[in-house]
Write an enzyme that holds these catalytic residues in place. Structure first.
Site, short mmCIF file in Angstrom:
data_model
loop_
_atom_site.label_atom_id
_atom_site.label_comp_id
_atom_site.label_asym_id
_atom_site.label_seq_id
_atom_site.Cartn_x
_atom_site.Cartn_y
_atom_site.Cartn_z
N SER A 65 23.42 81.53 56.05
CA SER A 65 23.05 80.84 57.30
C SER A 65 24.03 79.77 57.74
CB SER A 65 21.66 80.22 57.16
OG SER A 65 20.70 81.23 57.30
N LYS A 68 25.72 80.37 60.94
CA LYS A 68 25.04 80.11 62.22
C LYS A 68 25.74 78.99 63.00
CE LYS A 68 20.44 81.77 60.84
NZ LYS A 68 20.13 82.18 59.52
N TYR A 189 25.15 89.90 62.98
CA TYR A 189 24.52 88.75 62.31
C TYR A 189 24.69 88.88 60.79
CZ TYR A 189 20.72 86.00 60.28
OH TYR A 189 20.00 85.13 59.49
N TYR A 240 16.18 73.50 57.85
CA TYR A 240 14.88 74.12 58.16
C TYR A 240 13.75 73.12 58.08
CZ TYR A 240 17.98 77.97 57.12
OH TYR A 240 19.05 78.80 57.09
N VAL A 258 21.26 80.74 52.00
CA VAL A 258 20.61 81.23 50.78
C VAL A 258 21.60 81.74 49.72
CG1 VAL A 258 18.32 81.74 51.74
CG2 VAL A 258 20.11 83.48 51.84
N1 GLN Z 1 21.16 86.42 55.73
C1 GLN Z 1 20.03 85.58 55.46
C2 GLN Z 1 18.83 86.02 56.26
O1 GLN Z 1 18.96 86.34 57.38
C3 GLN Z 1 20.38 84.16 55.80
C4 GLN Z 1 19.24 83.18 55.58
C5 GLN Z 1 19.67 81.85 55.06
O2 GLN Z 1 20.76 81.66 54.57
N2 GLN Z 1 18.76 80.91 55.10
O3 GLN Z 1 17.74 86.07 55.78
#
Ligand code: GLN
Length: 315
Positions: A65, A68, A189, A240, A258
């Site tokens: 993420s 992003k 993505y 988050y 993650v």
């Molecule tokens: N690729 C992961 C997902 O879309 C990224 C989520 C994350 O890093 N929080 O679930």
């Protein structure tokens, strides 16, 4: 008494290491489950481009993420701030990163670009207009790391296990929010999530944001207004549903993934990259909070701390 940066890093490491057993590696993307739970690396990059690090700072892992932030900046550069935020909000969702409840019940727009629904929406704007190769080049430039590449194994592992993101993306399409191909959006993505970085490359990207887009050689790589927007959204939404607590205790605009990475941009001071694949129940690197809270206090990095002592501690 003056403390040295290596002592500060050692203490930060010790505090992070202590909480690793309380977390777990992500397994919903099976390939991420193979990471070494006990790995921990902390990299600091100063505004002059000097690096200080401890632990696993050169191990490659996927940015997940954290990508992003790159996607958001590229979309704002390409389409303008107004157009991007016509499609996605600026508010913390207070829900998990992969939630679709608030999107379905309360809003016709994803809450912010840091949660999956928001990032999928931002990515959908890029589909057919900005190629993956150009996003990869941009990520390499922001991270000052030409070796960043697609981790094919993680990419395939996520593609085969992304029912949740598919649900979110099709819900977005059903609401008319995603207007380009859902399959291409999910693919782009997932590719961005699967770019392999190191704690060191994250610290490079973090210091670039901290210095409003200007690198150590004085080149402007990102418009300062876009850096300001990205950092504000990282501060309010980047961790988050623990963004509020993180803002109080750490007070550094940060984004976690993650894969175990955290990118933290201490405004006008320095950049930090953390790697620790043991995650807390929100899906953030569990060592990240104690490590960054300690660094924030020891180096006076909190966004509301007016004292910049980095020049005294870091030679
Ligand atoms: N690729 C992961 C997902 O879309 C990224 C989520 C994350 O890093 N929080 O679930």
């Amino acid at each position: 008494m003056k403390i040295s940066i290596s002592e500060v890093l050692r203490e930060a490491y010790r505090r992070g290491e202590a909480v690793i057993p309380d977390g777990a590696v992500a397994t919903y993307i099976p390939e991420l489950g193979r990471a070494d739970k006990n790995a921990l690396g902390i990299s600091i990059c100063t505004r002059d481009g000097l690096h200080y690090g401890i632990g696993t700072v050169d191990k490659r892992f996927t940015m997940q993420s954290i990508s992003k932030v790159v996607t958001l900046i590229v979309a704002m550069e390409r389409f303008g701030v107004g157009e991007v935020f016509r499609n996605v909000g600026m508010e913390p969702s207070g829900e998990a990163f992969n939630s679709l409840i608030e999107l379905d019940l309360k809003s016709n727009r994803p809450y912010n670009p840091m949660v999956n629904s928001g990032a999928l929406t931002v990515t959908s704007l890029l589909v057919g207009k900005v190629s993956f190769e150009s996003l990869l080049e941009t990520t390499r430039r922001f991270c000052n790391d030409p070796e960043i590449c697609l981790d094919e194994t993680v990419y395939r592992s996520e593609l085969a296990n992304m029912s949740r993101n598919k649900s979110i993306a099709y819900l977005l399409e059903s609401k008319g929010i995603i207007q380009s191909s859902v399959e291409e959006t999910l693919d782009l993505y997932t590719r961005m999530c699967s770019l392999s970085v190191t704690a060191r490359s994250l610290s490079n990207c973090a210091v670039l944001l901290a210095m409003d887009g200007v690198d150590a050689r004085g080149n402007e790589l990102i418009d300062s207004r876009l850096c300001e927007i990205a950092k504000t959204i990282m501060l309010t939404c980047g961790m988050y549903d623990e963004s509020g607590e993180f803002a109080v205790k750490v007070g550094i605009p940060s984004k976690a993934g993650v894969g175990g990475g955290v990118l933290s941009a201490a405004d006008n001071r320095l950049g930090i990259g953390v790697y620790g694949p043991s995650l807390d129940d929100k899906g953030n690197c569990i060592a990240g909070k104690p490590v960054l809270a300690y660094l924030s206090r020891a180096l006076k990095l909190h966004i509301f701390d007016p004292n910049d002592i980095t020049a005294e501690i870091i030679p």
